[in-house]
Motif scaffolding. Sequence first.
Motif, PDB file in Angstrom:
ATOM      1  N   PRO A 204     -23.360 -70.058   0.565  1.00 33.92           N
ATOM      2  CA  PRO A 204     -23.620 -70.825  -0.678  1.00 33.92           C
ATOM      3  C   PRO A 204     -25.093 -71.193  -0.856  1.00 33.92           C
ATOM      4  O   PRO A 204     -25.546 -71.439  -1.968  1.00 33.92           O
ATOM      5  N   GLN A 205     -25.870 -71.208   0.245  1.00 32.06           N
ATOM      6  CA  GLN A 205     -27.305 -71.506   0.148  1.00 32.06           C
ATOM      7  C   GLN A 205     -28.134 -70.242  -0.102  1.00 32.06           C
ATOM      8  O   GLN A 205     -29.366 -70.289  -0.098  1.00 32.06           O
ATOM      9  N   GLY A 206     -27.473 -69.103  -0.247  1.00 30.68           N
ATOM     10  CA  GLY A 206     -28.186 -67.861  -0.543  1.00 30.68           C
ATOM     11  C   GLY A 206     -28.661 -67.110   0.688  1.00 30.68           C
ATOM     12  O   GLY A 206     -29.409 -66.134   0.577  1.00 30.68           O
ATOM     13  N   ARG A 207     -28.252 -67.568   1.855  1.00 28.59           N
ATOM     14  CA  ARG A 207     -28.697 -66.919   3.095  1.00 28.59           C
ATOM     15  C   ARG A 207     -27.673 -65.857   3.502  1.00 28.59           C
ATOM     16  O   ARG A 207     -26.472 -66.103   3.469  1.00 28.59           O
ATOM     17  N   GLU A 208     -28.171 -64.677   3.877  1.00 30.69           N
ATOM     18  CA  GLU A 208     -27.255 -63.604   4.277  1.00 30.69           C
ATOM     19  C   GLU A 208     -26.698 -63.828   5.678  1.00 30.69           C
ATOM     20  O   GLU A 208     -27.403 -64.314   6.559  1.00 30.69           O
ATOM     21  N   TYR A 209     -25.430 -63.465   5.844  1.00 30.82           N
ATOM     22  CA  TYR A 209     -24.839 -63.516   7.183  1.00 30.82           C
ATOM     23  C   TYR A 209     -23.861 -62.372   7.337  1.00 30.82           C
ATOM     24  O   TYR A 209     -23.585 -61.646   6.380  1.00 30.82           O
ATOM     25  N   TYR A 210     -23.374 -62.192   8.564  1.00 33.31           N
ATOM     26  CA  TYR A 210     -22.514 -61.054   8.886  1.00 33.31           C
ATOM     27  C   TYR A 210     -21.260 -61.500   9.612  1.00 33.31           C
ATOM     28  O   TYR A 210     -21.273 -62.475  10.357  1.00 33.31           O
ATOM     29  N   TRP A 211     -20.185 -60.732   9.425  1.00 35.45           N
ATOM     30  CA  TRP A 211     -19.030 -60.777  10.311  1.00 35.45           C
ATOM     31  C   TRP A 211     -18.973 -59.443  11.043  1.00 35.45           C
ATOM     32  O   TRP A 211     -19.072 -58.397  10.424  1.00 35.45           O
ATOM     33  N   LEU A 212     -18.819 -59.527  12.361  1.00 36.02           N
ATOM     34  CA  LEU A 212     -18.685 -58.316  13.167  1.00 36.02           C
ATOM     35  C   LEU A 212     -17.264 -57.769  13.051  1.00 36.02           C
ATOM     36  O   LEU A 212     -16.290 -58.475  13.319  1.00 36.02           O
ATOM     37  N   THR A 213     -17.146 -56.530  12.635  1.00 35.17           N
ATOM     38  CA  THR A 213     -15.847 -55.856  12.655  1.00 35.17           C
ATOM     39  C   THR A 213     -16.075 -54.469  13.267  1.00 35.17           C
ATOM     40  O   THR A 213     -17.211 -54.105  13.566  1.00 35.17           O
ATOM     41  N   GLY A 214     -15.020 -53.734  13.459  1.00 37.10           N
ATOM     42  CA  GLY A 214     -15.243 -52.411  14.036  1.00 37.10           C
ATOM     43  C   GLY A 214     -13.970 -51.622  14.166  1.00 37.10           C
ATOM     44  O   GLY A 214     -12.867 -52.134  13.978  1.00 37.10           O
ATOM     45  N   THR A 215     -14.158 -50.368  14.518  1.00 43.41           N
ATOM     46  CA  THR A 215     -13.034 -49.452  14.711  1.00 43.41           C
ATOM     47  C   THR A 215     -13.086 -48.925  16.141  1.00 43.41           C
ATOM     48  O   THR A 215     -14.146 -48.514  16.615  1.00 43.41           O
ATOM     49  N   PHE A 216     -11.938 -48.938  16.798  1.00 46.48           N
ATOM     50  CA  PHE A 216     -11.858 -48.444  18.164  1.00 46.48           C
ATOM     51  C   PHE A 216     -11.774 -46.922  18.132  1.00 46.48           C
ATOM     52  O   PHE A 216     -10.937 -46.359  17.431  1.00 46.48           O
ATOM     53  N   VAL A 217     -12.667 -46.272  18.858  1.00 48.84           N
ATOM     54  CA  VAL A 217     -12.715 -44.807  18.854  1.00 48.84           C
ATOM     55  C   VAL A 217     -12.512 -44.286  20.267  1.00 48.84           C
ATOM     56  O   VAL A 217     -13.293 -44.582  21.176  1.00 48.84           O
ATOM     57  N   ASN A 218     -11.445 -43.502  20.461  1.00 45.00           N
ATOM     58  CA  ASN A 218     -11.152 -42.947  21.782  1.00 45.00           C
ATOM     59  C   ASN A 218     -11.208 -41.426  21.738  1.00 45.00           C
ATOM     60  O   ASN A 218     -10.321 -40.778  21.203  1.00 45.00           O
ATOM     61  N   LYS A 219     -12.281 -40.880  22.314  1.00 46.80           N
ATOM     62  CA  LYS A 219     -12.402 -39.411  22.340  1.00 46.80           C
ATOM     63  C   LYS A 219     -12.071 -38.866  23.726  1.00 46.80           C
ATOM     64  O   LYS A 219     -12.279 -37.689  24.003  1.00 46.80           O
ATOM     65  N   ASP A 220     -11.571 -39.756  24.595  1.00 43.31           N
ATOM     66  CA  ASP A 220     -11.232 -39.355  25.971  1.00 43.31           C
ATOM     67  C   ASP A 220      -9.852 -38.699  25.952  1.00 43.31           C
ATOM     68  O   ASP A 220      -8.854 -39.349  25.659  1.00 43.31           O
ATOM     69  N   GLU A 221      -9.804 -37.412  26.236  1.00 45.72           N
ATOM     70  CA  GLU A 221      -8.530 -36.680  26.129  1.00 45.72           C
ATOM     71  C   GLU A 221      -7.767 -36.595  27.443  1.00 45.72           C
ATOM     72  O   GLU A 221      -6.754 -35.896  27.551  1.00 45.72           O
ATOM     73  N   GLY A 222      -8.262 -37.290  28.479  1.00 45.71           N
ATOM     74  CA  GLY A 222      -7.609 -37.250  29.789  1.00 45.71           C
ATOM     75  C   GLY A 222      -6.181 -37.775  29.737  1.00 45.71           C
ATOM     76  O   GLY A 222      -5.857 -38.653  28.933  1.00 45.71           O
ATOM     77  N   ASN A 223      -5.342 -37.229  30.599  1.00 48.65           N
ATOM     78  CA  ASN A 223      -3.951 -37.673  30.662  1.00 48.65           C
ATOM     79  C   ASN A 223      -3.775 -38.871  31.585  1.00 48.65           C
ATOM     80  O   ASN A 223      -2.672 -39.403  31.699  1.00 48.65           O
ATOM     81  N   ASP A 224      -4.851 -39.260  32.267  1.00 44.06           N
ATOM     82  CA  ASP A 224      -4.767 -40.309  33.289  1.00 44.06           C
ATOM     83  C   ASP A 224      -5.394 -41.619  32.840  1.00 44.06           C
ATOM     84  O   ASP A 224      -5.693 -42.488  33.647  1.00 44.06           O
TER      85      ASP A 224
END
Lengths: 260, 260
Positions: A204-224
């Motif tokens: 409301p005071q005109g100052r920019e801020y952020y919320w951290l969000t994200g997507t979980f990325v799993n490229k590990d194809e191991g079966n273990d």
Amino acid sequence: MNNKKPLILVTNDDGITAPGIRTLVEVMKEIGDVVVVAPDSPQSGMGHAITISDTLFCEQVVIKESYKHKEYSCSGTPADCVKIATQEILHRKPDLCVSGINHGSNSSINVIYSGTMSAAVEAGIEGIPAIGFSLLDYSLNADFEPTRKYIKSITRNVLKNGLPKGVVLNVNFPKLSAEEIKGIKVCRQANAHWEEEFDKRTNPQGREYYWLTGTFVNKDEGNDTDEKALEEGYVSVVPVQFDLTAHQFIKDLSSWPLND
Amino acid sequence: MNNKKPLILVTNDDGITAPGIRTLVEVMKEIGDVVVVAPDSPQSGMGHAITISDTLFCEQVVIKESYKHKEYSCSGTPADCVKIATQEILHRKPDLCVSGINHGSNSSINVIYSGTMSAAVEAGIEGIPAIGFSLLDYSLNADFEPTRKYIKSITRNVLKNGLPKGVVLNVNFPKLSAEEIKGIKVCRQANAHWEEEFDKRTNPQGREYYWLTGTFVNKDEGNDTDEKALEEGYVSVVPVQFDLTAHQFIKDLSSWPLND
């Protein structure tokens, strides 16, 4: 045979009143003598933070009148709780430290950011066998019932066999019914990561801020991996160490001309 | 030969105005194009904390009028700084991330509690070669001058050779003069820990509180540890990994009757 009940320290990172720790307390009461020292407020994402520039409050509280065991609420982080429990409350090492049940996953790279696991690791550093438990369901009314029998089995095995020096366990439960869970699998940490997105807003005071969000990325194809086990409906158990040395790289690194 | 200057992200955990990061910025300006994204206040002992339940502010600041590079002050943790730098400020991966120079040791088990190293580890998770630098001197007027030539050497080696996937470097400097420092040694993390003591007091309202204090205890007698190297007057370099799996215990653990 020693029939003395084991002394079990219970903690978490969601705070002492969270449903997850309440389930863990109930299960541990069937196994040993329980003392609870847990944060007074949620500490998710606190990693292995400790309180070194601020005061710590730690006071006995009554969560349920029917409880015979003692519970303490602490203003610090999960790692602080373990430190203060050992040093100021129990005045000795407990036979076991369990942390959780976390409302949300601590599999794969999440172990690094996890307050739940930092408590287990802190206990491990102090030479206490330790296990962190997490359920892949962030909701406050998550169903922890299906986790009970696996928690008992894993805990009894740890109490019987002990854990090697420098190793604690990271246990994650899939969000499934008792009938759907296929059993327990020992795994390695999947090589996955978060792709961050920042939600940028203006206050409301005109100052920019952020919320951290994200997507979980799993490229590990191991079966273990833990991710694979969880996907397939298993409870994942990853042995976790806190010697962070990348021993396999020491020889190569030693050949670099660092002193030239 | 590629003459393009590397893009170097500089951060720390003591806050953007700390003398340690100022030395690191000066050294990095000799090597590449520098962008600073650092916490607006001290974050020591924050471990790998991230800000998931609160807003984050991150704004450009001018620390010295003469600086040509950009600097940003962030309300979050060191790990937050790396995330927001990559995602919102640089809009690409830097060629290198350096964190520090920390006012105080991050050798041995301190790596677990370290905000400085959490920034380096966060960069490593994102695939950015990363180094954390720490000086074994907690004072604000610590002498960082002797560290300069070693920082340059280590940084140039990392830029030239890269680092294996999943590995970052943890560099600690002894509190010695340039003449006294014997050189650089590649080491493993010493198996040491803190023995906590809590200083118990009573506040003006009669409520008890604690200050966390402790003594560092190193019973690791190996000749290849960071503690040993520092004791002998060397700069210690430990390769650090964030796959926490205790791979050596997986076989044994798999033989436990967990599913019985």
